[in-house]
Motif scaffolding. Structure first.
Motif, PDB file in Angstrom:
ATOM      1  N   THR A   1       0.836  -1.200   0.000  1.00 46.41           N
ATOM      2  CA  THR A   1       0.000   0.000   0.000  1.00 46.41           C
ATOM      3  C   THR A   1       0.872   1.252   0.000  1.00 46.41           C
ATOM      4  O   THR A   1       0.625   2.193  -0.760  1.00 46.41           O
ATOM      5  N   ILE A   2       1.917   1.248   0.839  1.00 46.88           N
ATOM      6  CA  ILE A   2       2.828   2.403   0.895  1.00 46.88           C
ATOM      7  C   ILE A   2       3.480   2.616  -0.470  1.00 46.88           C
ATOM      8  O   ILE A   2       3.560   3.729  -0.971  1.00 46.88           O
ATOM      9  N   GLY A   3       3.918   1.509  -1.088  1.00 50.17           N
ATOM     10  CA  GLY A   3       4.537   1.583  -2.421  1.00 50.17           C
ATOM     11  C   GLY A   3       3.569   2.149  -3.448  1.00 50.17           C
ATOM     12  O   GLY A   3       3.936   3.017  -4.249  1.00 50.17           O
ATOM     13  N   ALA A   4       2.318   1.678  -3.392  1.00 49.25           N
ATOM     14  CA  ALA A   4       1.301   2.144  -4.352  1.00 49.25           C
ATOM     15  C   ALA A   4       1.020   3.631  -4.158  1.00 49.25           C
ATOM     16  O   ALA A   4       0.848   4.382  -5.117  1.00 49.25           O
ATOM     17  N   ARG A   5       0.999   4.084  -2.897  1.00 48.95           N
ATOM     18  CA  ARG A   5       0.740   5.506  -2.606  1.00 48.95           C
ATOM     19  C   ARG A   5       1.879   6.396  -3.114  1.00 48.95           C
ATOM     20  O   ARG A   5       1.645   7.459  -3.669  1.00 48.95           O
TER      21      ARG A   5
ATOM     22  N   LYS B   1       3.917  10.221  -7.210  1.00 51.84           N
ATOM     23  CA  LYS B   1       4.931  10.517  -8.228  1.00 51.84           C
ATOM     24  C   LYS B   1       4.269  10.738  -9.598  1.00 51.84           C
ATOM     25  O   LYS B   1       4.552  11.725 -10.290  1.00 51.84           O
ATOM     26  N   GLU B   2       3.367   9.841  -9.974  1.00 52.29           N
ATOM     27  CA  GLU B   2       2.691   9.921 -11.267  1.00 52.29           C
ATOM     28  C   GLU B   2       1.783  11.156 -11.335  1.00 52.29           C
ATOM     29  O   GLU B   2       1.714  11.841 -12.352  1.00 52.29           O
ATOM     30  N   LEU B   3       1.127  11.447 -10.219  1.00 47.29           N
ATOM     31  CA  LEU B   3       0.223  12.600 -10.134  1.00 47.29           C
ATOM     32  C   LEU B   3       0.982  13.904 -10.379  1.00 47.29           C
ATOM     33  O   LEU B   3       0.531  14.776 -11.137  1.00 47.29           O
ATOM     34  N   GLN B   4       2.152  14.012  -9.749  1.00 52.43           N
ATOM     35  CA  GLN B   4       2.971  15.233  -9.918  1.00 52.43           C
ATOM     36  C   GLN B   4       3.440  15.382 -11.366  1.00 52.43           C
ATOM     37  O   GLN B   4       3.464  16.481 -11.898  1.00 52.43           O
ATOM     38  N   GLU B   5       3.775  14.244 -11.982  1.00 51.15           N
ATOM     39  CA  GLU B   5       4.212  14.298 -13.391  1.00 51.15           C
ATOM     40  C   GLU B   5       3.060  14.737 -14.300  1.00 51.15           C
ATOM     41  O   GLU B   5       3.240  15.555 -15.197  1.00 51.15           O
ATOM     42  N   GLN B   6       1.851  14.207 -14.048  1.00 48.84           N
ATOM     43  CA  GLN B   6       0.681  14.581 -14.853  1.00 48.84           C
ATOM     44  C   GLN B   6       0.355  16.070 -14.697  1.00 48.84           C
ATOM     45  O   GLN B   6       0.031  16.751 -15.673  1.00 48.84           O
TER      46      GLN B   6
ATOM     47  N   ILE C   1      -6.699  13.034 -15.224  1.00 45.87           N
ATOM     48  CA  ILE C   1      -6.033  12.814 -13.926  1.00 45.87           C
ATOM     49  C   ILE C   1      -7.001  12.129 -12.964  1.00 45.87           C
ATOM     50  O   ILE C   1      -6.652  11.151 -12.289  1.00 45.87           O
ATOM     51  N   ILE C   2      -8.238  12.620 -12.923  1.00 42.83           N
ATOM     52  CA  ILE C   2      -9.259  12.050 -12.018  1.00 42.83           C
ATOM     53  C   ILE C   2      -9.505  10.581 -12.351  1.00 42.83           C
ATOM     54  O   ILE C   2      -9.558   9.720 -11.462  1.00 42.83           O
ATOM     55  N   LEU C   3      -9.599  10.276 -13.618  1.00 43.47           N
ATOM     56  CA  LEU C   3      -9.830   8.898 -14.070  1.00 43.47           C
ATOM     57  C   LEU C   3      -8.687   7.991 -13.617  1.00 43.47           C
ATOM     58  O   LEU C   3      -8.900   6.900 -13.080  1.00 43.47           O
ATOM     59  N   TYR C   4      -7.436   8.470 -13.824  1.00 46.45           N
ATOM     60  CA  TYR C   4      -6.246   7.696 -13.430  1.00 46.45           C
ATOM     61  C   TYR C   4      -6.260   7.428 -11.922  1.00 46.45           C
ATOM     62  O   TYR C   4      -6.061   6.283 -11.480  1.00 46.45           O
ATOM     63  N   VAL C   5      -6.514   8.484 -11.131  1.00 45.46           N
ATOM     64  CA  VAL C   5      -6.488   8.340  -9.666  1.00 45.46           C
ATOM     65  C   VAL C   5      -7.560   7.357  -9.202  1.00 45.46           C
ATOM     66  O   VAL C   5      -7.313   6.498  -8.355  1.00 45.46           O
ATOM     67  N   LYS C   6      -8.750   7.460  -9.788  1.00 43.96           N
ATOM     68  CA  LYS C   6      -9.844   6.562  -9.378  1.00 43.96           C
ATOM     69  C   LYS C   6      -9.530   5.102  -9.712  1.00 43.96           C
ATOM     70  O   LYS C   6      -9.863   4.192  -8.948  1.00 43.96           O
ATOM     71  N   GLU C   7      -8.858   4.882 -10.814  1.00 40.80           N
ATOM     72  CA  GLU C   7      -8.455   3.511 -11.181  1.00 40.80           C
ATOM     73  C   GLU C   7      -7.439   2.957 -10.172  1.00 40.80           C
ATOM     74  O   GLU C   7      -7.507   1.806  -9.769  1.00 40.80           O
ATOM     75  N   GLU C   8      -6.483   3.823  -9.798  1.00 41.18           N
ATOM     76  CA  GLU C   8      -5.455   3.414  -8.825  1.00 41.18           C
ATOM     77  C   GLU C   8      -6.069   3.129  -7.458  1.00 41.18           C
ATOM     78  O   GLU C   8      -5.661   2.204  -6.757  1.00 41.18           O
ATOM     79  N   MET C   9      -7.058   3.960  -7.076  1.00 39.25           N
ATOM     80  CA  MET C   9      -7.750   3.755  -5.795  1.00 39.25           C
ATOM     81  C   MET C   9      -8.381   2.365  -5.760  1.00 39.25           C
ATOM     82  O   MET C   9      -8.284   1.642  -4.772  1.00 39.25           O
TER      83      MET C   9
ATOM     84  N   ASN D   1      -5.564  -0.601  -5.973  1.00 33.31           N
ATOM     85  CA  ASN D   1      -4.735  -0.794  -4.774  1.00 33.31           C
ATOM     86  C   ASN D   1      -5.492  -0.620  -3.465  1.00 33.31           C
ATOM     87  O   ASN D   1      -4.880  -0.553  -2.399  1.00 33.31           O
ATOM     88  N   ASN D   2      -6.821  -0.518  -3.578  1.00 36.64           N
ATOM     89  CA  ASN D   2      -7.656  -0.417  -2.382  1.00 36.64           C
ATOM     90  C   ASN D   2      -7.246   0.760  -1.489  1.00 36.64           C
ATOM     91  O   ASN D   2      -7.078   0.612  -0.271  1.00 36.64           O
ATOM     92  N   ILE D   3      -7.045   1.928  -2.093  1.00 33.40           N
ATOM     93  CA  ILE D   3      -6.645   3.120  -1.331  1.00 33.40           C
ATOM     94  C   ILE D   3      -7.900   3.935  -1.015  1.00 33.40           C
ATOM     95  O   ILE D   3      -8.610   4.352  -1.925  1.00 33.40           O
ATOM     96  N   PRO D   4      -8.202   4.173   0.266  1.00 37.23           N
ATOM     97  CA  PRO D   4      -9.417   4.915   0.612  1.00 37.23           C
ATOM     98  C   PRO D   4      -9.332   6.402   0.233  1.00 37.23           C
ATOM     99  O   PRO D   4      -8.244   6.962   0.170  1.00 37.23           O
ATOM    100  N   GLU D   5     -10.495   7.018   0.003  1.00 31.87           N
ATOM    101  CA  GLU D   5     -10.535   8.420  -0.444  1.00 31.87           C
ATOM    102  C   GLU D   5      -9.829   9.391   0.520  1.00 31.87           C
ATOM    103  O   GLU D   5      -9.088  10.270   0.062  1.00 31.87           O
ATOM    104  N   PRO D   6     -10.023   9.275   1.859  1.00 31.07           N
ATOM    105  CA  PRO D   6      -9.316  10.206   2.752  1.00 31.07           C
ATOM    106  C   PRO D   6      -7.796  10.186   2.572  1.00 31.07           C
ATOM    107  O   PRO D   6      -7.124  11.199   2.740  1.00 31.07           O
ATOM    108  N   VAL D   7      -7.257   9.015   2.220  1.00 34.91           N
ATOM    109  CA  VAL D   7      -5.800   8.920   1.977  1.00 34.91           C
ATOM    110  C   VAL D   7      -5.472   9.628   0.655  1.00 34.91           C
ATOM    111  O   VAL D   7      -4.493  10.377   0.546  1.00 34.91           O
ATOM    112  N   VAL D   8      -6.314   9.426  -0.343  1.00 34.74           N
ATOM    113  CA  VAL D   8      -6.087  10.006  -1.673  1.00 34.74           C
ATOM    114  C   VAL D   8      -6.120  11.537  -1.627  1.00 34.74           C
ATOM    115  O   VAL D   8      -5.279  12.193  -2.241  1.00 34.74           O
ATOM    116  N   ILE D   9      -7.040  12.116  -0.849  1.00 33.57           N
ATOM    117  CA  ILE D   9      -7.127  13.587  -0.821  1.00 33.57           C
ATOM    118  C   ILE D   9      -5.834  14.184  -0.253  1.00 33.57           C
ATOM    119  O   ILE D   9      -5.375  15.237  -0.698  1.00 33.57           O
TER     120      ILE D   9
END
Length: 423
Positions: free
Chosen positions: A254-258, A263-268, A278-286, A289-297
């Motif tokens: 999970t830490i690796g995926a985050r 890194k990818e978000l900053q490049e985009q 960007i939103i589409l990419y992030v939602k796919e990653e969530m 990798n089972n990353i909850p929304e509060p972590v993503v924000i």
């Protein structure tokens, strides 16, 4: 005079030649592995299975025998009972002893006692450290040549030695050998090894040792490529009674995926990709990798804040921040669909403004902007104000927010009374 000189000339090579031959013969006798093995095995046979006596015998023998030259032979005997041929079998024509790890009882207590023998020996003869490490790496590559019971004993012993620092976790590299992995030998061995290692220490100490040698993200390689998933790893090790190791690997993943997401978000963002992509990419990653929304924000916020060079002047930075964040508010709004995500964002803003001194006066302006842009709603803001804030800069930020919070409360009361009148 001439004949005297001739005699001298003839004598020189004869004398030095004889001396050289004698030295060679001494050397040959001294560095004979069979003779070395015989001495060790004879001594071990005399001490019997009393491991205290074994440790004393090994300590004393180091003064007479050349441990430095024959470290491999010494450790082969102590582990397997005799010199090992390539592949891990004992040479048929060689002497062997039952005073060794492989002939001992298969239980943790016995292996702990054997670990003490190795500890004492290596503490006494410090130069054996490297030879012992090389020996264990070799033994791990030979695993298929040993019986299941021998492998279990070696795994328990290795776990104890890793726990007490006699061995370095880099030896685990040998377990990633393709043949061992393919046949399931590596994973089965790892179960016994980690059980004894965690039994001696705990999962945090194990994790620290793995991190030190960059092995913390490689544990899934104990399985063939088609089984290298968190699901397979956690199922296998949880069923084997190593739930804490399963959870550790899941967290690492999970830490690796985050990190990868950030890194990818900053490049985009630096490329100026459209927000919808960007939103589409992030939602796919969530999802992946089972990353909850509060972590993503939190990840989105720090990515947004790191894409700009901030002004060093306090009076200009607030204006710059509002302009920048207004532009990115649609992206942030996409990941504050839950109250908990909004609260997380508020805490991230608070921490950021506190940690970056020029932003201290900008906190309220950022919150108001996000309220107007529908990134934040009133309920989380009121909750943050009442009791969900952190200590960092608390008095300054609460004072800044006082009027706005009062306005929110009044607006809330007005809308409630309007609703009642409508009823």
């Amino acid at each position: 005079m001439v004949s005297f000189m001739n005699n001298q000339k003839q004598q020189k090579p004869t004398l030095s030649g004889q001396r050289f031959k004698t030295r060679k013969r001494d050397e040959k006798e001294r560095f004979d592995p069979t003779q070395f093995q015989d001495c060790i095995i004879q001594g071990l046979t005399e001490t019997g299975t009393d491991l205290e006596a074994v440790a004393k015998f090994l300590d004393a023998s180091g003064a007479k025998l050349d441990y430095r030259r024959y470290a491999e032979t010494l450790f082969d005997i102590l582990v397997a009972g005799g010199m090992l041929a390539p592949g891990g079998t004992l040479a048929d024509d060689m002497m062997r002893t039952d005073v060794c790890v492989f002939a001992a009882q298969e239980d943790l207590e016995t292996m702990q006692a054997f670990a003490q023998v190795f500890n004492k020996l290596i503490r006494r003869y410090k130069y054996l450290e490297k030879g012992f490490e090389d020996e264990v790496k070799k033994l791990l590559l030979f695993l298929k040549g040993f019986s299941e019971s021998e492998r279990n004993k070696l795994a328990m012993l290795t776990g104890v030695l890793l726990a007490n620092g006699t061995l370095n976790a880099s030896i685990l590299n040998s377990l990633y050998n393709e043949n061992l992995v393919k046949e399931g030998v590596s994973a089965a061995f790892a179960v016994k090894l980690f059980k004894s290692w965690i039994n001696e220490k705990d999962i945090n100490a194990v994790a620290a040792s793995l991190r030190k040698v960059s092995m913390d993200n490689r544990l899934m390689e104990l399985f063939p490529a088609n089984k290298q998933s968190v699901e397979h790893f956690t199922k296998y090790f949880t069923e084997a009674g190593l739930k804490e190791l399963s959870e550790y690997v899941r967290n690492q993943q999970t830490i690796g995926a985050r990190k990868e997401l950030q890194k990818e978000l900053q490049e985009q963002m630096s490329r100026g990709d459209p927000f919808k992509d960007i939103i589409l990419y992030v939602k796919e990653e969530m999802k992946k990798n089972n990353i909850p929304e509060p972590v993503v924000i939190g990840i989105v916020w720090s990515s947004v804040m790191s894409t700009v060079e901030w002004n060093k002047k306090e009076e200009l930075v607030a204006e710059q921040a509002i302009k920048h964040l207004k532009q990115y508010s649609p992206l942030l709004a996409a990941f504050t669909t839950q109250g908990q995500s909004e609260l997380t964002l508020l805490l991230k803003i608070q921490e950021y403004c506190y940690d970056n001194i020029h932003f201290m006066k900008a906190f309220q302006k950022i919150v108001v902007l996000f309220y107007k842009a529908e990134v934040l709603s009133e309920e989380p803001i009121l909750k943050w104000y009442k009791d969900a804030h952190v200590a960092k800069g608390k008095s300054v930020f609460l004072e800044q927010m006082k009027k706005f919070v009062e306005w929110l409360k009044n607006a809330e009361e007005e809308s409630e009374s309007e609703a009642e009148e409508g009823d």
